[in-house]
Design an enzyme around this catalytic site. Structure first.
Site, PDB file in Angstrom:
ATOM      1  N   GLY A 154      39.881  33.404  48.957  1.00  0.00           N
ATOM      2  CA  GLY A 154      40.279  32.125  48.376  1.00  0.00           C
ATOM      3  C   GLY A 154      39.567  30.973  49.060  1.00  0.00           C
ATOM      4  O   GLY A 154      38.499  31.155  49.653  1.00  0.00           O
ATOM      5  N   GLY A 167      42.611  37.187  46.985  1.00  0.00           N
ATOM      6  CA  GLY A 167      42.499  35.779  46.578  1.00  0.00           C
ATOM      7  C   GLY A 167      42.910  34.886  47.730  1.00  0.00           C
ATOM      8  O   GLY A 167      42.899  35.309  48.891  1.00  0.00           O
ATOM      9  N   ASP A 216      45.595  31.444  49.212  1.00  0.00           N
ATOM     10  CA  ASP A 216      47.017  31.215  49.461  1.00  0.00           C
ATOM     11  C   ASP A 216      47.792  31.076  48.143  1.00  0.00           C
ATOM     12  O   ASP A 216      48.963  31.431  48.057  1.00  0.00           O
ATOM     13  CB  ASP A 216      47.209  29.954  50.309  1.00  0.00           C
ATOM     14  CG  ASP A 216      46.642  30.135  51.704  1.00  0.00           C
ATOM     15  OD1 ASP A 216      46.488  31.287  52.143  1.00  0.00           O
ATOM     16  OD2 ASP A 216      46.340  29.124  52.357  1.00  0.00           O
ATOM     17  N   GLY A 217      47.122  30.544  47.110  1.00  0.00           N
ATOM     18  CA  GLY A 217      47.769  30.386  45.798  1.00  0.00           C
ATOM     19  C   GLY A 217      48.089  31.744  45.194  1.00  0.00           C
ATOM     20  O   GLY A 217      49.153  31.950  44.604  1.00  0.00           O
ATOM     21  N   ASP A 225      52.125  25.201  49.596  1.00  0.00           N
ATOM     22  CA  ASP A 225      51.119  26.279  49.683  1.00  0.00           C
ATOM     23  C   ASP A 225      50.032  26.101  48.620  1.00  0.00           C
ATOM     24  O   ASP A 225      49.545  27.079  48.032  1.00  0.00           O
ATOM     25  CB  ASP A 225      51.763  27.667  49.515  1.00  0.00           C
ATOM     26  CG  ASP A 225      52.689  28.018  50.663  1.00  0.00           C
ATOM     27  OD1 ASP A 225      52.926  27.162  51.536  1.00  0.00           O
ATOM     28  OD2 ASP A 225      53.182  29.154  50.695  1.00  0.00           O
ATOM     29  N   GLY A 226      49.667  24.860  48.351  1.00  0.00           N
ATOM     30  CA  GLY A 226      48.575  24.618  47.413  1.00  0.00           C
ATOM     31  C   GLY A 226      49.010  24.382  45.979  1.00  0.00           C
ATOM     32  O   GLY A 226      48.167  24.229  45.094  1.00  0.00           O
ATOM     33  N   ASN A 244      49.592  32.926  37.001  1.00  0.00           N
ATOM     34  CA  ASN A 244      50.945  33.506  36.908  1.00  0.00           C
ATOM     35  C   ASN A 244      51.011  34.927  36.353  1.00  0.00           C
ATOM     36  O   ASN A 244      52.090  35.473  36.160  1.00  0.00           O
ATOM     37  CB  ASN A 244      51.908  32.610  36.104  1.00  0.00           C
ATOM     38  CG  ASN A 244      52.045  31.257  36.760  1.00  0.00           C
ATOM     39  OD1 ASN A 244      52.023  31.166  37.987  1.00  0.00           O
ATOM     40  ND2 ASN A 244      52.147  30.207  35.971  1.00  0.00           N
ATOM     41  N   ASN A 262      42.481  38.049  41.940  1.00  0.00           N
ATOM     42  CA  ASN A 262      42.181  36.813  41.206  1.00  0.00           C
ATOM     43  C   ASN A 262      40.661  36.664  41.161  1.00  0.00           C
ATOM     44  O   ASN A 262      40.034  36.382  42.177  1.00  0.00           O
ATOM     45  CB  ASN A 262      42.804  35.615  41.932  1.00  0.00           C
ATOM     46  CG  ASN A 262      42.424  34.295  41.268  1.00  0.00           C
ATOM     47  OD1 ASN A 262      41.744  34.276  40.239  1.00  0.00           O
ATOM     48  ND2 ASN A 262      42.860  33.194  41.854  1.00  0.00           N
ATOM     49  N   ARG A 300      36.040  21.519  47.145  1.00  0.00           N
ATOM     50  CA  ARG A 300      36.871  20.485  46.504  1.00  0.00           C
ATOM     51  C   ARG A 300      37.801  19.828  47.514  1.00  0.00           C
ATOM     52  O   ARG A 300      38.125  18.644  47.403  1.00  0.00           O
ATOM     53  CB  ARG A 300      37.667  21.082  45.334  1.00  0.00           C
ATOM     54  CG  ARG A 300      38.798  22.039  45.733  1.00  0.00           C
ATOM     55  CD  ARG A 300      39.340  22.764  44.504  1.00  0.00           C
ATOM     56  NE  ARG A 300      40.500  23.605  44.783  1.00  0.00           N
ATOM     57  CZ  ARG A 300      40.445  24.846  45.244  1.00  0.00           C
ATOM     58  NH1 ARG A 300      39.265  25.399  45.509  1.00  0.00           N
ATOM     59  NH2 ARG A 300      41.550  25.548  45.442  1.00  0.00           N
TER      60      ARG A 300
HETATM   61  C1  LIG Z   1      37.839  14.682  60.582  1.00  0.00           C
HETATM   62  C2  LIG Z   1      38.054  16.089  60.185  1.00  0.00           C
HETATM   63  C3  LIG Z   1      39.460  16.318  59.770  1.00  0.00           C
HETATM   64  C4  LIG Z   1      39.746  17.748  59.424  1.00  0.00           C
HETATM   65  C5  LIG Z   1      41.209  17.985  59.326  1.00  0.00           C
HETATM   66  C6  LIG Z   1      41.476  19.367  58.948  1.00  0.00           C
HETATM   67  C7  LIG Z   1      42.932  19.700  58.929  1.00  0.00           C
HETATM   68  C8  LIG Z   1      43.099  20.963  58.165  1.00  0.00           C
HETATM   69  C9  LIG Z   1      44.498  21.448  58.122  1.00  0.00           C
HETATM   70  C10 LIG Z   1      44.559  22.516  57.088  1.00  0.00           C
HETATM   71  C11 LIG Z   1      45.940  22.984  56.831  1.00  0.00           C
HETATM   72  C12 LIG Z   1      45.887  24.000  55.759  1.00  0.00           C
HETATM   73  C13 LIG Z   1      47.237  24.415  55.321  1.00  0.00           C
HETATM   74  C14 LIG Z   1      47.086  25.395  54.193  1.00  0.00           C
HETATM   75  C15 LIG Z   1      47.287  25.101  52.954  1.00  0.00           C
HETATM   76  C16 LIG Z   1      46.985  26.087  51.857  1.00  0.00           C
HETATM   77  O1  LIG Z   1      48.140  26.813  51.555  1.00  0.00           O
HETATM   78  C17 LIG Z   1      46.492  25.327  50.641  1.00  0.00           C
HETATM   79  C18 LIG Z   1      46.134  26.300  49.501  1.00  0.00           C
HETATM   80  O2  LIG Z   1      45.157  27.205  49.925  1.00  0.00           O
HETATM   81  P1  LIG Z   1      44.183  28.007  48.915  1.00  0.00           P
HETATM   82  O3  LIG Z   1      45.027  28.555  47.806  1.00  0.00           O
HETATM   83  O4  LIG Z   1      43.547  29.127  49.709  1.00  0.00           O
HETATM   84  O5  LIG Z   1      43.191  27.051  48.411  1.00  0.00           O
HETATM   85  N1  LIG Z   1      45.288  24.590  50.997  1.00  0.00           N
HETATM   86  C19 LIG Z   1      45.289  23.249  51.126  1.00  0.00           C
HETATM   87  O6  LIG Z   1      46.268  22.603  50.887  1.00  0.00           O
HETATM   88  C20 LIG Z   1      43.966  22.624  51.539  1.00  0.00           C
HETATM   89  C21 LIG Z   1      44.133  21.665  52.665  1.00  0.00           C
HETATM   90  C22 LIG Z   1      42.778  21.121  53.052  1.00  0.00           C
HETATM   91  C23 LIG Z   1      42.877  19.868  53.808  1.00  0.00           C
HETATM   92  C24 LIG Z   1      41.557  19.251  54.094  1.00  0.00           C
HETATM   93  N1  LIG Z   2      42.796  34.958  36.163  1.00  0.00           N
HETATM   94  C1  LIG Z   2      43.162  33.735  36.556  1.00  0.00           C
HETATM   95  N2  LIG Z   2      42.726  32.635  35.897  1.00  0.00           N
HETATM   96  C2  LIG Z   2      43.066  31.402  36.305  1.00  0.00           C
HETATM   97  N3  LIG Z   2      43.858  31.142  37.377  1.00  0.00           N
HETATM   98  C3  LIG Z   2      44.312  32.203  38.067  1.00  0.00           C
HETATM   99  C4  LIG Z   2      43.989  33.537  37.694  1.00  0.00           C
HETATM  100  N4  LIG Z   2      44.587  34.370  38.579  1.00  0.00           N
HETATM  101  C5  LIG Z   2      45.264  33.592  39.455  1.00  0.00           C
HETATM  102  N5  LIG Z   2      45.096  32.289  39.151  1.00  0.00           N
HETATM  103  C6  LIG Z   2      45.636  31.104  39.859  1.00  0.00           C
HETATM  104  O1  LIG Z   2      44.586  30.545  40.640  1.00  0.00           O
HETATM  105  C7  LIG Z   2      45.159  29.752  41.652  1.00  0.00           C
HETATM  106  C8  LIG Z   2      44.282  29.700  42.879  1.00  0.00           C
HETATM  107  O2  LIG Z   2      44.100  30.982  43.341  1.00  0.00           O
HETATM  108  P1  LIG Z   2      43.678  31.351  44.807  1.00  0.00           P
HETATM  109  O3  LIG Z   2      43.389  32.828  44.748  1.00  0.00           O
HETATM  110  O4  LIG Z   2      44.679  30.911  45.753  1.00  0.00           O
HETATM  111  O5  LIG Z   2      42.297  30.602  45.027  1.00  0.00           O
HETATM  112  P2  LIG Z   2      41.964  29.264  45.849  1.00  0.00           P
HETATM  113  O6  LIG Z   2      42.213  29.599  47.280  1.00  0.00           O
HETATM  114  O7  LIG Z   2      40.529  29.024  45.558  1.00  0.00           O
HETATM  115  O8  LIG Z   2      42.873  28.196  45.376  1.00  0.00           O
HETATM  116  C9  LIG Z   2      46.501  30.368  41.945  1.00  0.00           C
HETATM  117  O9  LIG Z   2      47.471  29.383  41.906  1.00  0.00           O
HETATM  118  C10 LIG Z   2      46.721  31.386  40.840  1.00  0.00           C
HETATM  119  O10 LIG Z   2      47.955  31.177  40.201  1.00  0.00           O
END
Ligand SMILES: CCCCCCCCCCCCC/C=C/[C@@H](O)[C@H](COP(=O)(O)O)NC(=O)CCCCC
Ligand SMILES: Nc1ncnc2c1ncn2[C@@H]1O[C@H](COP(=O)(O)OP(=O)(O)O)[C@@H](O)[C@H]1O
Ligand SMILES: [Ca+2]
Length: 549
Positions: A244, A200, A202-203, A498-499, A178, A142, A315
Site C-alpha cells: 500500500g 495492500g 492500511d485501508g 486509518d486512512g 469493500n 487489492n 499523494r
Molecule cells: C517535514 C517533514 C514532516 C514529515 C512528517 C511525517 C509524519 C508522518 C506520520 C505518519 C503517520 C502515519 C499514520 C498512518 C496512517 C495510515 O493508516 C493512513 C492510511 O494508510 P494507507 O492505506 O497505507 O495509505 N495513511 C495516512 O493517513 C497518510 C499520512 C501521511 C502524512 C504525511
Molecule cells: N478492487 C478495488 N478497487 C478499488 N478500490 C479498492 C479495491 N480493493 C480495495 N479497494 C480500496 O482501496 C483503498 C486503499 O487501499 P490500500 O490497499 O490501503 O492502498 P493505499 O495504501 O494505497 O491506500 C481501501 O480503502 C480499499 O477499500
C-alpha cells in the site's frame, strides 16, 4: 535447563565436506567433521557449528535431481553425487538487516535413500507438531493499492513461499472497494481457514478488520452500536503483505515493509495481539481504528490526498505540503479517561517490542475466550470524576493506538505507544506558528522528542471524546454553501480513521484491548535480530545471498 532428546544424528555431506547433523525437538544443528577448519572470513567470529530453530524451519523436502544438478556443476560436486546420491533440502528463516527475514536453504547429501527419507519424515513430523502454523489461508489482494503492485508481489514473492510451506490458499483479487469486507461479513466460510491475509495498505487491512470483527460480533449476538458492548475477540489471525502507500500497521508490528518477511511471519505462525479503537457517534457505530485517528492536520491531509489517488503514495506528500501551508486550526473540547498508572506513559521511552512486558501484563485481563476478568469489571473504573476535559484551538488531535511507525516516520507518531496495552496515546497540538509546527513535524523524522514543545501535550488514554466548537449552530436553510459538516457554521475538519474519512466530527472512542491478532511478533530487539554466526568455512550465514526474493 531441560536436556534435549536427540531425534536423529547422522554424518551427512554438505557442500564439499562431511558434517555431523543433529535434530532434536527444538534445533537442527550441523558441524563439519574434519578436525582442521579455516576461520570465517566474513563479518562474524567463527565457531564450529550451524543451528536453526525448528520453529523457524519453513520446509524440508527431498531434493529433486534437477535441483542437485543445478547446484552441483564442479568436479567435487559430481563426485559427491556419486558417493551421496540422495539429498534433502531444509528451507529456514534467516535474519538480515533492519528486521528483514529471508528464506535460506541448506542441502544435505546422504549415502542411502532410507536415511534421506528418514530425515525428511522426522523433520516434517516435528514441523507438524507446531500447531500455531496456518494450514489454510483466505487471501484478499487489492490490485490498486500503493503503486499497484499487489498482485505481482503476491504471485512472485509470496505464493511460492506458501506453496513451499504447504499452506493451502483461496485467493480473491478484489474488484471494488469493500469487496473484501462484504465477503468476510456475509459469504466467506471462515471455518475452512486458519487466517486471513490482506495484500495492500492500511485501508485494505481496515477492510479485513471490519469484515472479521463484524462477523465475529454477529455470530455472537453482540451489538457493535453499543459503545460499552464487550466485543468478542476474533479467532482468526490477520496477515499483512505490505503493498500500500503507508503500510504503517505492518511496519509497526514487524519493523519493516517487506512482503517476504511478512510471508515468513505468517508461515511460522506468529501471533501478535492488537488493540482496536471503536469509534461511535451518538451511540451509533462508525468505524474501528488500529493505527491513527487524526483530526485537523492528518484529517485534512487525507481529504486532500483522496483527490489525487492516481499519484499513488506521493499523494500524501503533495497533500502534506498543501495542508501545512494552509495552517488551519480547529476549536473543540477533548475529554479523556486516562490509562491506569501501571501501563507507563507516552514519554517513558519504553518501546513496545516483541514480548513487551506492558502488553503481556494487560493480556491477563482477557482470557482466551475473550471473557473479562474481575479486575476490568470493577465498578467506578469509568467514573465520570476520572474524566479530564481540555478545550482549545488545535492544529491536530491524534489518537495513536500504536506507534504508527512507517518509512516516513521510522519512530512513529507516538514512539512509545503499545500494540496491545488497551490504551491509545492522545496527542494534542495546539495552535502555534507555522515554524513551530514545522519543527514539531520535523521531529517525527529524527531522534528529537516531538512532544517536547509547549504547544504539544500527550496523554495515555482508555477512552476519549471530541466535541467540535458548535455554539454557532445554524439551521440548514441558512447555509447557502454546502456545509463541511451539516449544522455547524464554524469551520470543521474531519477525522481520518486509518486512512478513511469519518462521516462525523463529534466522536466517542474506546480502546478494545487485544481484540484481534496478527501474524506478527512485534519488532524484535537488535540482539534477536542478529542471528549469531555459528558457521565455519565458508560462512553461509555471512555470505549466503537470499534465495527467495
Ligand atoms: C517535514 C517533514 C514532516 C514529515 C512528517 C511525517 C509524519 C508522518 C506520520 C505518519 C503517520 C502515519 C499514520 C498512518 C496512517 C495510515 O493508516 C493512513 C492510511 O494508510 P494507507 O492505506 O497505507 O495509505 N495513511 C495516512 O493517513 C497518510 C499520512 C501521511 C502524512 C504525511
Ligand atoms: N478492487 C478495488 N478497487 C478499488 N478500490 C479498492 C479495491 N480493493 C480495495 N479497494 C480500496 O482501496 C483503498 C486503499 O487501499 P490500500 O490497499 O490501503 O492502498 P493505499 O495504501 O494505497 O491506500 C481501501 O480503502 C480499499 O477499500
Ligand atoms: Ca495500544
Amino acid at each position: 535447563m531441560e536436556k534435549q532428546v536427540t531425534l536423529l544424528s547422522s554424518q551427512l555431506f554438505q557442500k564439499h565436506r562431511q558434517v555431523e547433523v543433529v535434530l532434536n525437538r527444538s534445533v537442527l544443528a550441523w558441524k563439519p567433521v574434519e578436525k582442521s577448519r579455516k576461520p570465517c572470513s566474513g563479518t562474524c567470529d567463527s565457531v564450529q557449528s550451524y543451528s536453526v530453530e525448528v520453529c523457524e524451519i519453513v520446509a524440508v523436502r527431498k531434493t529433486e535431481d534437477d535441483d542437485q544438478d543445478a547446484a552441483q556443476t564442479g568436479k567435487h560436486q559430481k563426485k559427491t553425487k556419486q558417493l551421496y546420491p540422495y539429498a534433502f533440502t531444509v528451507s529456514y528463516v534467516r535474519r538480515t538487516r533492519q528486521h528483514q527475514w529471508r528464506c535460506s536453504e541448506v542441502t544435505f547429501h546422504c549415502a542411502n535413500q532410507a536415511l534421506c527419507e528418514e530425515w525428511v519424515q522426522v523433520t516434517n513430523e516435528q514441523l507438524s507438531l507446531l500447531t500455531n502454523r496456518p494450514k489454510s489461508l483466505l487471501v484478499y489482494i487489492n490490485p490498486f493499492g500503493g503503486k499497484r503492485h499487489g498482485k505481482r508481489i503476491y504471485e512472485q514473492k509470496v505464493a511460492p513461499m506458501f506453496r513451499l510451506a504447504g499452506i493451502a490458499t483461496t485467493v480473491i483479487v478484489t474488484e471494488r472497494a469493500n469487496h473484501a469486507e462484504d465477503h468476510l461479513k456475509t459469504e466467506a466460510n471462515l471455518d475452512k481457514y486458519d487466517g486471513v491475509v490482506c495484500v495492500g495498505g492500511d485501508g485494505m487491512f481496515s477492510e479485513v478488520l471490519h469484515g472479521l470483527v463484524a462477523r465475529t460480533q454477529n455470530d455472537h449476538g453482540v451489538d457493535q452500536n453499543q459503545p460499552d458492548a464487550e466485543l468478542v475477540p476474533c479467532s482468526l489471525r490477520i496477515g499483512i503483505i505490505p503493498a500500500g502507500s503507508t503500510d504503517c500497521i505492518c511496519f509497526a508490528t514487524v519493523g519493516t515493509n517487506d512482503p517476504v518477511t511478512s510471508a515468513l511471519h505468517i508461515i511460522v505462525g506468529d501471533s501478535q495481539p492488537m488493540d482496536v479503537c471503536s469509534v461511535h457517534h451518538n451511540d451509533v457505530f462508525l468505524r474501528y481504528s488500529v493505527s491513527l485517528l487524526g483530526y485537523g492536520f492528518y484529517g485534512d491531509v487525507l481529504s486532500d490526498s483522496e483527490r489525487n489517488r492516481w499519484l499513488g503514495p506521493a499523494r500524501y506528500d503533495l497533500a502534506g505540503v498543501k495542508t501545512f501551508l494552509s495552517h488551519n486550526y480547529y476549536e473543540g473540547t477533548v475529554s479523556f479517561l486516562p490509562a491506569e498508572d501501571d501501563v507507563g506513559n507516552p514519554r517513558d521511552k519504553l518501546q513496545c517490542r516483541s514480548g513487551c512486558s506492558i502488553c503481556q501484563h494487560n493480556r491477563s485481563s482477557k482470557d482466551e475466550h475473550g471473557d473479562v476478568s474481575e479486575e476490568k469489571e470493577k465498578p467506578g473504573k469509568d467514573d465520570s470524576s476520572d474524566w479530564n476535559e481540555i478545550h482549545g484551538k488545535f492544529i491536530a488531535i491524534n489518537a495513536a493506538n500504536m506507534s504508527c511507525a512507517c518509512p516516513r516516520s521510522p519512530k512513529g507518531l507516538s514512539p512509545f505507544a503499545h500494540l496491545a496495552d488497551g490504551n491509545a496515546d492522545l496527542i494534542l497540538v495546539r495552535n502555534c506558528s507555522r515554524l513551530d509546527f514545522f519543527k514539531h513535524l520535523l521531529r517525527h523524522t529524527n531522534k528529537d522528542d516531538q512532544f517536547d514543545h509547549p504547544f504539544v501535550e500527550v496523554h495515555r488514554v482508555r477512552k476519549f471524546r471530541f466535541e467540535p466548537e458548535c455554539h454557532k449552530l445554524v439551521s440548514l436553510e441558512d447555509l447557502s454553501e454546502p456545509p463541511t459538516k451539516t449544522g455547524y457554521s464554524t469551520p470543521l475538519g474531519s477525522w481520518s480513521c486509518d486512512g478513511e474519512i469519518l462521516p462525523e466530527v463529534a466522536i466517542q472512542v474506546s480502546v478494545q484491548c487485544q481484540l484481534i491478532r496478527l501474524f506478527a511478533r512485534g519488532i524484535e530487539e537488535q540482539q534477536q535480530q542478529q542471528q549469531q554466526c555459528v558457521s565455519d568455512d565458508p560462512c553461509t550465514l555471512c555470505a549466503l545471498e537470499p534465495t527467495t526474493d
